[in-house]
Design an enzyme around this catalytic site. Structure first.
Site, short mmCIF file in Angstrom:
data_model
loop_
_atom_site.label_atom_id
_atom_site.label_comp_id
_atom_site.label_asym_id
_atom_site.label_seq_id
_atom_site.Cartn_x
_atom_site.Cartn_y
_atom_site.Cartn_z
N ASP A 158 -26.16 137.88 41.84
CA ASP A 158 -27.10 137.00 42.70
C ASP A 158 -27.29 135.97 41.83
O ASP A 158 -27.95 136.20 40.59
CB ASP A 158 -28.22 137.68 43.04
CG ASP A 158 -29.28 136.67 43.89
OD1 ASP A 158 -29.24 135.42 43.59
OD2 ASP A 158 -29.82 137.23 44.74
N ARG A 194 -45.26 130.15 36.86
CA ARG A 194 -44.04 130.08 36.55
C ARG A 194 -43.73 128.65 36.46
O ARG A 194 -44.17 127.92 37.42
CB ARG A 194 -43.13 130.75 37.59
CG ARG A 194 -41.56 131.04 37.58
CD ARG A 194 -40.95 131.87 38.68
NE ARG A 194 -41.06 130.94 40.01
CZ ARG A 194 -40.11 131.05 40.90
NH1 ARG A 194 -39.16 132.01 40.73
NH2 ARG A 194 -40.11 130.38 41.90
N TYR A 234 -30.42 125.53 47.55
CA TYR A 234 -31.66 124.72 47.51
C TYR A 234 -32.45 124.91 46.33
O TYR A 234 -33.59 124.12 46.33
CB TYR A 234 -32.41 124.92 49.00
CG TYR A 234 -32.79 126.42 48.97
CD1 TYR A 234 -33.80 127.17 48.24
CD2 TYR A 234 -32.22 127.33 49.90
CE1 TYR A 234 -34.30 128.39 48.29
CE2 TYR A 234 -32.59 128.79 49.96
CZ TYR A 234 -33.41 129.24 49.16
OH TYR A 234 -33.83 130.71 49.53
N LYS A 235 -32.28 125.48 45.50
CA LYS A 235 -32.81 125.62 44.01
C LYS A 235 -32.43 124.57 42.96
O LYS A 235 -32.51 123.27 43.30
CB LYS A 235 -32.99 126.97 43.50
CG LYS A 235 -33.66 127.81 44.46
CD LYS A 235 -33.56 129.16 44.39
CE LYS A 235 -34.51 130.20 45.19
NZ LYS A 235 -34.20 131.72 45.14
N PHE A 278 -35.41 140.22 43.28
CA PHE A 278 -35.95 139.49 44.22
C PHE A 278 -36.11 140.31 45.40
O PHE A 278 -34.99 141.09 45.70
CB PHE A 278 -35.17 138.30 44.55
CG PHE A 278 -35.80 137.20 45.31
CD1 PHE A 278 -36.82 136.55 45.00
CD2 PHE A 278 -35.59 137.24 46.68
CE1 PHE A 278 -37.45 135.59 45.85
CE2 PHE A 278 -36.19 136.34 47.78
CZ PHE A 278 -37.29 135.46 47.10
C1 LIG Z 1 -34.41 132.29 46.15
C2 LIG Z 1 -33.65 133.74 46.22
C3 LIG Z 1 -33.17 134.40 47.26
C4 LIG Z 1 -33.12 133.63 48.69
O1 LIG Z 1 -32.74 134.19 49.75
P1 LIG Z 1 -32.77 133.21 51.02
O2 LIG Z 1 -31.60 134.27 51.95
O3 LIG Z 1 -32.16 131.99 50.89
O4 LIG Z 1 -34.01 133.54 51.77
C5 LIG Z 1 -32.28 135.42 47.42
N1 LIG Z 1 -32.03 136.11 46.16
C6 LIG Z 1 -32.86 135.74 44.88
C7 LIG Z 1 -32.82 136.14 43.67
C8 LIG Z 1 -33.49 134.46 45.13
O5 LIG Z 1 -34.16 133.98 43.90
#
Ligand SMILES: *Cc1c(COP(=O)(O)O)cnc(C)c1O
Length: 416
Positions: free
Chosen positions: A204, A374, A229-230, A136
């Site tokens: 992560d 997705r 939030y996921k 990401f």
């Molecule tokens: C959603 C997500 C993030 C989000 O980071 P934020 O700081 O909340 O914007 C980071 N890493 C991964 C792998 C994600 O899927």
């Protein structure tokens, strides 16, 4: 085969067969704990989880009673001050952590900066961070932001982690589940590989916390971060979490040395002294209204068996892979269940338009550049019948070519 040539297909399983799977689903009662709009099949809980029924009341209570009536007294009387550590301990079992190692605070990006820097400072003689090209983006960007370290990326500088991790490696940062492909890493094996070379392991967990059992302590992980939030359903922008293994806490020095991580925040001393324990990873005043949403979301998790969650997740994603197999789209997600998170990604040359057409028919998934459809499967509130409905809608969209409608065309410039 171009998308033009996809023949009219029939799903290999009836809606009735999917409903039979729901009848035997032990997690079925949890659906009633969520509010979802009528006529929507929601396959994007991996981006923004659904609203728990109890969240509006909990948020309203914090606003009207704790803030409106309690005012400043609520920092103590309503337990506001303890929420970052308290919710961390409540969340800890979901990621396989014993108490005292998780705090809830800030965003995943900010927490990544904190744990990456802390880990690098624990390995000062080593100049290399190993990560993955397909990570990401925020994760990749932060491996640049932590300073002048050499980056080695899986998929760019080598095809296996064995080639990339060595005696010069300070930290390995990987996603437990890949956000685009849904591929699940072997946490125990990769952590062991990093440790064998003396490197520290940072995971992560954004796409695995709340999607499957995670075993941070058992795997000997050093640090981890993730968002709430996921799959955890904390609400838009709800605070992230941070895990620091107990054995590192005494020596770990994180860079954002704000007063919430101070040993005595209300002594107002001129010099920084880190708090004992994982609390030293806190920085500033928490966004408390977001914490209220997460509290209500964690109430739901009190009643969830994580092995049953994993079984249902795989049942849903396997069903979707089976149902969509005749449609001729190439799965990006591994077929082997043990290598799968809780999503299925399928490739289509016009994925953006196809997803727009699906959303228009009430099936909400998302699109990831350049050609990925997705679909996230949230076991808490999704049924097999809805998975069937999603596959049937995808079949209709492809068979009818309705995605060619100009209103589904990608806007020029940025697509989301
Ligand atoms: C959603 C997500 C993030 C989000 O980071 P934020 O700081 O909340 O914007 C980071 N890493 C991964 C792998 C994600 O899927």
């Amino acid at each position: 085969m171009s998308s033009e040539d996809i023949p009219v297909a029939v799903l290999p399983l009836s809606r009735r067969a999917a409903e039979d799977l729901d009848a035997a689903d032990p997690l079925r009662p949890l659906r009633a704990r969520f509010t979802l709009p009528e006529g929507v099949v929601y396959l994007d809980g991996n981006s923004l989880g659904a609203l728990p029924v109890d969240t509006p009341a909990r948020v309203a209570e914090m606003v009207t009673r704790e803030w409106g009536q309690g005012l400043i007294r609520s920092w103590n009387d309503a337990g506001w001050y303890d929420l970052p550590r308290g919710l961390g301990d409540r969340l800890a079992p979901l990621v396989g952590a014993a108490a005292g190692q998780v705090v809830v605070c800030d965003s995943t990006s900010v927490n990544l900066f904190k744990v990456l820097t802390a880990a690098l400072r624990l390995r000062p003689q080593r100049p290399v961070i190993v990560s993955e090209l397909g990570s990401f983006p925020t994760d990749l960007y932060l491996t640049e932001g932590v300073g002048a370290y050499q980056r080695r990326l899986l998929g760019r500088d080598g095809d296996t982690l064995e080639q990339l991790i060595g005696a010069d490696t300070a930290v390995v940062l990987l996603s437990h589940v890949d956000y685009r492909t849904g591929r699940l890493q072997d946490m125990a094996a990769v952590t062991e590989l990093a440790h064998r070379h003396g490197a520290l392991m940072v995971w992560d967990l954004c796409h695995s916390a709340g999607a499957l059992p995670v075993r941070l302590d058992d795997c000997g992980v050093d640090f981890a971060v993730g968002c709430t939030y996921k799959y955890l359903n904390g609400g838009p922008g709800s605070p992230a979490f941070l895990y620091a293994a107990a054995r590192h806490q005494q020596d770990a020095r994180q860079p954002l040395t704000g007063w919430f991580g101070h040993a005595a925040p209300f002594a107002f001393e001129p010099d920084y002294r880190p708090a004992e324990g994982v609390g030293r990873f806190l920085t500033g005043t928490p966004p408390l209204l977001s914490f209220a949403g997460l509290e209500a979301a964690l109430d739901v998790w009190d009643d969830v068996d994580l092995d049953a969650l994993r079984a249902k997740s795989l049942s849903l994603s396997t069903l979707f892979l089976e149902l969509t197999a005749p449609l001729g789209l190439e799965p990006v997600t591994p077929a082997a269940p043990e290598q799968r998170g809780s999503q299925v990604s399928l490739r289509h040359p016009q994925a953006y338009r196809v997803m727009r057409a699906l959303i228009d028919r009430g099936v909400i998934g998302d699109y990831r550049a350049p050609d990925v459809l997705r679909f996230g499967f949230t076991p808490l509130y999704l049924s097999h019948a809805e998975v069937w409905q999603a596959a049937e809608t995808l079949r209709e969209v492809l068979d009818s070519g309705s995605w060619r409608d100009p209103r589904f065309a990608a806007p020029t410039g940025a697509v989301t």
